[in-house]
Design a protein around this motif. Sequence first.
Motif, PDB file in Angstrom:
ATOM      1  N   ASP A   1      45.507  25.098  17.700  1.00 13.11           N
ATOM      2  CA  ASP A   1      45.299  25.419  16.294  1.00 13.11           C
ATOM      3  C   ASP A   1      45.979  24.375  15.410  1.00 13.11           C
ATOM      4  O   ASP A   1      46.474  23.359  15.899  1.00 13.11           O
ATOM      5  CB  ASP A   1      45.814  26.826  15.983  1.00 13.11           C
TER       6      ASP A   1
ATOM      7  N   LEU B   1      51.108  25.888  22.042  1.00 12.32           N
ATOM      8  CA  LEU B   1      50.373  25.048  22.972  1.00 12.32           C
ATOM      9  C   LEU B   1      51.337  24.205  23.795  1.00 12.32           C
ATOM     10  O   LEU B   1      52.230  23.556  23.259  1.00 12.32           O
ATOM     11  CB  LEU B   1      49.414  24.127  22.208  1.00 12.32           C
TER      12      LEU B   1
ATOM     13  N   ASP C   1      47.453  28.143  22.266  1.00 14.94           N
ATOM     14  CA  ASP C   1      46.568  28.068  21.107  1.00 14.94           C
ATOM     15  C   ASP C   1      46.421  26.630  20.621  1.00 14.94           C
ATOM     16  O   ASP C   1      47.415  25.974  20.292  1.00 14.94           O
ATOM     17  CB  ASP C   1      47.122  28.908  19.959  1.00 14.94           C
TER      18      ASP C   1
ATOM     19  N   ALA D   1      50.726  33.999  17.680  1.00 11.20           N
ATOM     20  CA  ALA D   1      50.326  32.679  18.178  1.00 11.20           C
ATOM     21  C   ALA D   1      51.075  32.332  19.464  1.00 11.20           C
ATOM     22  O   ALA D   1      52.246  32.665  19.631  1.00 11.20           O
ATOM     23  CB  ALA D   1      50.605  31.619  17.126  1.00 11.20           C
TER      24      ALA D   1
ATOM     25  N   VAL E   1      43.481  27.693  27.471  1.00  6.36           N
ATOM     26  CA  VAL E   1      43.506  27.747  26.007  1.00  6.36           C
ATOM     27  C   VAL E   1      43.052  29.136  25.584  1.00  6.36           C
ATOM     28  O   VAL E   1      41.959  29.579  25.928  1.00  6.36           O
ATOM     29  CB  VAL E   1      42.614  26.648  25.387  1.00  6.36           C
ATOM     30  N   THR E   2      43.909  29.843  24.868  1.00  6.89           N
ATOM     31  CA  THR E   2      43.650  31.234  24.517  1.00  6.89           C
ATOM     32  C   THR E   2      43.032  31.403  23.136  1.00  6.89           C
ATOM     33  O   THR E   2      42.484  32.460  22.825  1.00  6.89           O
ATOM     34  CB  THR E   2      44.959  32.035  24.586  1.00  6.89           C
ATOM     35  N   PHE E   3      43.111  30.359  22.312  1.00  2.00           N
ATOM     36  CA  PHE E   3      42.584  30.436  20.946  1.00  2.00           C
ATOM     37  C   PHE E   3      42.346  29.022  20.455  1.00  2.00           C
ATOM     38  O   PHE E   3      43.105  28.105  20.778  1.00  2.00           O
ATOM     39  CB  PHE E   3      43.586  31.155  20.027  1.00  2.00           C
ATOM     40  N   ILE E   4      41.285  28.846  19.668  1.00  5.24           N
ATOM     41  CA  ILE E   4      41.040  27.563  19.021  1.00  5.24           C
ATOM     42  C   ILE E   4      40.511  27.853  17.621  1.00  5.24           C
ATOM     43  O   ILE E   4      39.681  28.741  17.435  1.00  5.24           O
ATOM     44  CB  ILE E   4      40.052  26.693  19.834  1.00  5.24           C
ATOM     45  N   ASP E   5      41.042  27.132  16.625  1.00  3.73           N
ATOM     46  CA  ASP E   5      40.536  27.269  15.266  1.00  3.73           C
ATOM     47  C   ASP E   5      39.798  25.984  14.888  1.00  3.73           C
ATOM     48  O   ASP E   5      39.592  25.108  15.732  1.00  3.73           O
ATOM     49  CB  ASP E   5      41.661  27.606  14.276  1.00  3.73           C
TER      50      ASP E   5
END
Length: 107
Positions: free
Chosen positions: A26, A5, A24, A2, A55-59
């Motif tokens: 998340d 952010l 991230d 992770a 933003v490299t990842f979003i859940d």
Amino acid sequence: MAVELTLHMHGRIGGSTVIVARGDLDFAATDRFLVCVERALQPPPGTLYLNLQLVTFIDSSGVGALVAARKQAERAGSRLVLENLSDVLRRTLRTAGVRDSLGLPPE
């Protein structure tokens, strides 16, 4: 692994506010993200821009936080604009069925 952010807020000419998010979005970051949005809306700018280019990842929690941010902005009398979304982020929001509620243009 992770990526924590980070959030940077600054003003734009004309009274708008920008939040630049990096990392991230998340479950671990949503509370901090929404606090930042709340701060950016006091006093309410005409438009609050969320720059999501980094933003490299979003859940699902992150998607929910974007929807909540949109509602916060509306209650404050501001307009929320998502900008610089990656293709992956666009697809994720489309798949989650929130593209229209976030005010994103049709693809």
